[in-house]
Structure formats: structure tokens, C-alpha cells
Design an enzyme around this catalytic site. Structure first.
Site, mmCIF file in Angstrom:
data_model
loop_
_atom_site.group_PDB
_atom_site.id
_atom_site.type_symbol
_atom_site.label_atom_id
_atom_site.label_comp_id
_atom_site.label_asym_id
_atom_site.label_seq_id
_atom_site.Cartn_x
_atom_site.Cartn_y
_atom_site.Cartn_z
ATOM 1 N N TYR A 141 0.856 -1.302 0.085
ATOM 2 C CA TYR A 141 -0.138 -0.027 -0.047
ATOM 3 C C TYR A 141 0.760 1.226 0.088
ATOM 4 O O TYR A 141 1.795 1.418 0.433
ATOM 5 C CB TYR A 141 -0.872 0.027 1.204
ATOM 6 C CG TYR A 141 -1.548 1.243 1.472
ATOM 7 C CD1 TYR A 141 -2.886 1.514 0.356
ATOM 8 C CD2 TYR A 141 -1.623 2.366 2.325
ATOM 9 C CE1 TYR A 141 -3.747 2.573 0.666
ATOM 10 C CE2 TYR A 141 -2.374 3.214 2.626
ATOM 11 C CZ TYR A 141 -3.443 3.618 1.556
ATOM 12 O OH TYR A 141 -4.353 4.646 1.534
ATOM 13 N N ASP A 236 9.327 2.865 -0.033
ATOM 14 C CA ASP A 236 8.423 3.477 0.717
ATOM 15 C C ASP A 236 8.605 3.206 2.201
ATOM 16 O O ASP A 236 8.285 1.941 2.406
ATOM 17 C CB ASP A 236 6.927 3.003 0.001
ATOM 18 C CG ASP A 236 5.735 3.809 0.711
ATOM 19 O OD1 ASP A 236 5.998 4.497 1.586
ATOM 20 O OD2 ASP A 236 4.769 3.442 0.439
ATOM 21 N N LYS A 264 4.363 9.416 8.730
ATOM 22 C CA LYS A 264 4.115 8.716 10.045
ATOM 23 C C LYS A 264 5.111 8.998 11.182
ATOM 24 O O LYS A 264 4.876 10.153 11.526
ATOM 25 C CB LYS A 264 4.149 7.097 9.855
ATOM 26 C CG LYS A 264 2.774 6.630 8.884
ATOM 27 C CD LYS A 264 2.361 5.202 9.075
ATOM 28 C CE LYS A 264 0.934 5.125 8.166
ATOM 29 N NZ LYS A 264 1.008 4.278 7.134
HETATM 30 C C1 LIG Z 1 0.541 4.756 5.502
HETATM 31 C C2 LIG Z 1 1.431 4.354 4.466
HETATM 32 C C3 LIG Z 1 0.832 5.403 3.509
HETATM 33 C C4 LIG Z 1 -0.015 6.378 3.340
HETATM 34 O O1 LIG Z 1 0.234 7.296 4.255
HETATM 35 P P1 LIG Z 1 -0.933 8.494 4.533
HETATM 36 O O2 LIG Z 1 -0.128 9.247 5.570
HETATM 37 O O3 LIG Z 1 -2.026 7.570 5.352
HETATM 38 O O4 LIG Z 1 -1.087 8.990 3.440
HETATM 39 C C5 LIG Z 1 1.798 4.847 2.223
HETATM 40 N N1 LIG Z 1 2.904 4.096 2.380
HETATM 41 C C6 LIG Z 1 2.869 3.388 3.283
HETATM 42 C C7 LIG Z 1 3.877 2.127 3.341
HETATM 43 C C8 LIG Z 1 2.022 3.427 4.493
HETATM 44 O O5 LIG Z 1 2.274 2.420 5.531
#
Ligand SMILES: *Cc1c(COP(=O)(O)O)cnc(C)c1O
Length: 422
Positions: A141, A236, A264
Site C-alpha cells: 500500500y 516506501d 508517520k
Molecule cells: C500509511 C502508508 C502510506 C500512506 O500514508 P498516509 O499518511 O496515510 O497518506 C503510504 N505508504 C505506506 C507504506 C504506508 O504504510
């Protein structure tokens, strides 16, 4: 108003009662607790019930709730007003700190969320290479950007199927989906489209299909395929950054990414994100280059303050990561022994303080297909039981649970005691 009264009213004014879907506990036979406050490893709902928090706001609260240093720094910053939309010393401080303390980050651009970071990194990769196609992995994701909302499975070579209504075919026609930890699926795409591929984007430790670490050879071969085809490699690290180690999942591989995304933890609980990487790529961003990306709130001083306080504290206390590993290992051991005694089939994947308990009889969970073997009814039973016992977990089999630096023996024992009653 109690929890359920508040949530009922929320459903009247917000779609599904929430501002982000997983919070609604869909598929479970209950409404979610409405959270009022947090302190260290604990959160409290509107009914006054206490929970040990293993969600940590889906990752950000690595220092635990209400960390004194973060809160005090923010209180001080509030005295200077909330936003300027102009250069500030604070954004310089955070950018410089990240470039100095992280690997392979020559420059950074601040944004407001993980989604913004990943979609902007992909745009940058496309602009830099002059190519349109990207490869992502099923089960990974990267936020709610249209081009990432492609479901798993078939259509590896033909482009994806939208995973959401409202995503035009055109938005995903350049998104090619490969299988995590399956290098031949990546090779097949490169064989078919090699010179058209701008970037491969991957969670080096996946957290959004449950925790699965990429295998070393898999990652090395992806790097080699990117190099021989002139494609960029994007890590990511929105979830894994500052989590599995201060320097993130990068440290687990002898592979260098070209671009990295963060969010995060780096905002310490404030809406924040960033993407960074090699200077010659980053300099292609507007206004120094032709690739446009902007944000009224990007680099917001209050957010930067929370980020600086959080990252400095983590960087200066490497013992935090040792402790989290220690308690993570203890929790894993407790769960294994309790569930084995009960005869409940399970697998645990853990990377430091990030872990998933899979209810499966598979021998190992290494791919998205392995994840799909899980017994969801068993997960739901476990989740409901634990919540009732005051253990707050992510309400999905496909998520990671997290420890904070404020989790210790007492909290691990609290979890174990609740699990024994399952
Ligand atoms: C949470 C997450 C996202 C999206 O981040 P948001 O701040 O919710 O837009 C993208 N990549 C990874 C790996 C994530 O865990």
C-alpha cells in the site's frame, strides 16, 4: 455521550462515521471505541475504558502518547503563530537533520502525508526518467493516489484492475503489478516493458498486508533490474522508516534506493511526510527544475517542530530500538507459547517493534498469496476478545501492530494475560 452514541451520530455526519476507512471496524460485529486521550502506552475511550495501545495511531506514536519533549517543543512553537507559507529556520533544521542522519538522502521535500510523499516521488521519477510506467507489488500500500489503487493477482503484464470505484482506467494503465518476493514476476514485466519503466516502488518491509520482509536476493535483483533498465528504485518507508531502525528498512539490505518516502513517525503524530534521495534527482523539482509539486501547508512550523523533537529524541537514544527489539521478541515468544498450547495455528512475522500475528496453517508467510490463507473468522474472534480485555490492536488481519518506547514488561504481560483467556 458514550462511545456508541458518539459513533452513531458520527455516521450521520461523516461517511461511515470516520475520516479513514479502517477505523470503522467494518466486517467486525461492533462499533469502534471513540478515543479521548492517551498517555505513554495507554489510550482511553469516551466511556473511560483503558487500553494498552498496540496501534500507536497506525505507527506515528513510536515515542508513546504525550511525549514530554515533543509536547513542550510544540507549546513553545505555538507562541510564534501557526503558519506562514514562507521559508523558516525550522524546516531547514529538519531537512538538514534528515539528510545528515539518514542514508542516501541528499535532499528532501516536505509534504503533509504518506500519500503525498509517494505520489510525488513517483511523479518525480517519471519526470526524471521521461517514462510513464511504474511497477508496484500486490499487497503493498502506498496511499490512496489513483495510480496505486490496483488490486493484486492477474493482469501482471496487462496492467491492473482498479481496486476502487472512481479510478479511471487511464490512471492505472501505467501501473504494473508484480508479486512480492517473486523475482520472476518482476523480470517478466521488465522483459516486456523494460525501457518504459520509470520506477519500481516497494515497501522494503511490507506492513500493509501484514508484516512481510522482502528477501535479500529479491531486493538485490530488483536493484540490478532497475540499473540495467535505467529505472529508479523507490523505497516506501512511510511505515518502516524510523520504525524497524532509525535509518529504516534500508539498513536491512545492501541495496541503495534512489528515492525514499517517509511520513508517520517523522511527524511525531502531526500530519507530515517527506520524500528525498539523490541530489541530482531532487533538483529536478520545481522551482529548481521542471517537475511541479507544491503545498500550502508543506513544512508547517508546528509540524516541523514535532518532527524535529521526535527524530532528535529517537536518534539520540539508540537504546530505544534495543528495548523495542527486546520487548518485541518477548511478546512474540509469549504469543507463540500461548497459542501453541491452545492448539491455534499461527505464524508471526516481526521486524523490531512491528509485527503481525497471522492465523494460518501455512509454514511461512512470505507472499500475498500466503497472507490470503489466513482464517479471518479466527482473527475477528481474537480481535474482539482482545479489545474487550483492553488490548487495542489494528482491526484487520492485514495490518501491523506496533510497540512504542513506552511498552515494557507490564504491557507485554498485559497482552499475554488477555490472550491466555482467548
Ligand atoms: C500509511 C502508508 C502510506 C500512506 O500514508 P498516509 O499518511 O496515510 O497518506 C503510504 N505508504 C505506506 C507504506 C504506508 O504504510
Amino acid at each position: 455521550m458514550n462511545n456508541s452514541e458518539i459513533f452513531q451520530l458520527s455516521e450521520k455526519y461523516m461517511p461511515g462515521g470516520v475520516n479513514s476507512p479502517v477505523r470503522a471496524f467494518k466486517g467486525l460485529d461492533m462499533t469502534p471505541p471513540v478515543i479521548k486521550r492517551g498517555e505513554g502506552a495507554y489510550i482511553y475511550d469516551e466511556d473511560g475504558k483503558e487500553y494498552i495501545d498496540f496501534v500507536g495511531a497506525w505507527g506515528p506514536m513510536l515515542l508513546g502518547h504525550k511525549d514530554e519533549d515533543v509536547i513542550n517543543a510544540m507549546k513553545e512553537a505555538l507562541d510564534n503563530s501557526l503558519a506562514f507559507g514562507a521559508p523558516t529556520l525550522l524546516e531547514l533544521e529538519l531537512a538538514k537533520f534528515m539528510c545528515k542522519t539518514l542514508d542516501n538522502i541528499g535532499m528532501v521535500r516536505m509534504v503533509n502525508s504518506g500519500t503525498e510523499a509517494t505520489m510525488s516521488a513517483v511523479k518525480l521519477a517519471r519526470g526524471y526518467t521521461g517514462r510513464d510506467k511504474i511497477i508496484k507489488f500486490s499487497g503493498c500500500y502506498h496511499g490512496h493516489f489513483d495510480g496505486f489503487l490496483v488490486s493484486a493477482g492477474s493482469g501482471v503484464l496487462t496492467g491492473g484492475i482498479p481496486g476502487s470505484a472512481g479510478v479511471p482506467k487511464g490512471s492505472i494503465s501505467n501501473t504494473l503489478v508484480a508479486e512480492y518476493n517473486n523475482i520472476s514476476s518482476v523480470k517478466a514485466i521488465f522483459n516486456a516493458f523494460g525501457q518504459e519503466i520509470a520506477a519500481v516502488i516497494i515497501e522494503p518491509v511490507a506492513g500493509n498486508m501484514g508484516v512481510i520482509k522482502a528477501e535479500d536476493d529479491f531486493m538485490r535483483e530488483i536493484r540490478a533490474l532497475c540499473d540495467s533498465n535505467g529505472s529508479l528504485l523507490i523505497f516506501d518507508e512511510v511505515m518502516s522508516g524510523f520504525r524497524v531502525a532509525y535509518k529504516g528498512a534500508q539498513t536491512l539490505f545492501d541495496v541503495k534506493p534512489d528515492l525514499v518516502t517517509y511520513a508517520k513517525i517523522m511527524g511525531g503524530g502531526m500530519p507530515c511526510g517527506a520524500y528525498g534521495g539523490r541530489r541530482e534527482i531532487m533538483e529536478k523539482l520545481s522551482p529548481s527544475g521542471p517537475i511541479y509539486q507544491a503545498g500550502t501547508m508543506s513544512g508547517n512550523p508546528i509540524v516541523m517542530t514535532a518532527g524535529i523533537a521526535t527524530l532528535k529524541k529517537l536518534y539520540n537514544n539508540s537504546c530505544y530500538y534495543d528495548n523495542i527489539e527486546k520487548y518485541g521478541a518477548l511478546l512474540e515468544k509469549e504469543i507463540r507459547s500461548i497459542l501453541t498450547e491452545k492448539g491455534i495455528k499461527h505464524e508471526i512475522n516481526r521486524c523490531g517493534g512491528m509485527m503481525t500475528l497471522f492465523f494460518t496453517d501455512s509454514e511461512a508467510v512470505k507472499t500475498y498469496d500466503d497472507v490470503k490463507t489466513c482464517d479471518i473468522d479466527m482473527f475477528n474472534k481474537y480481535f474482539s476478545h482482545m479489545l474487550k480485555e483492553g488490548i487495542y490492536l489494528p482491526p484487520s488481519q492485514y495490518e501491523a501492530m506496533f510497540l512504542s518506547v513506552r511498552h515494557g514488561e507490564k504491557e507485554i504481560e498485559g497482552f499475554a494475560e488477555a490472550l491466555r483467556k482467548l
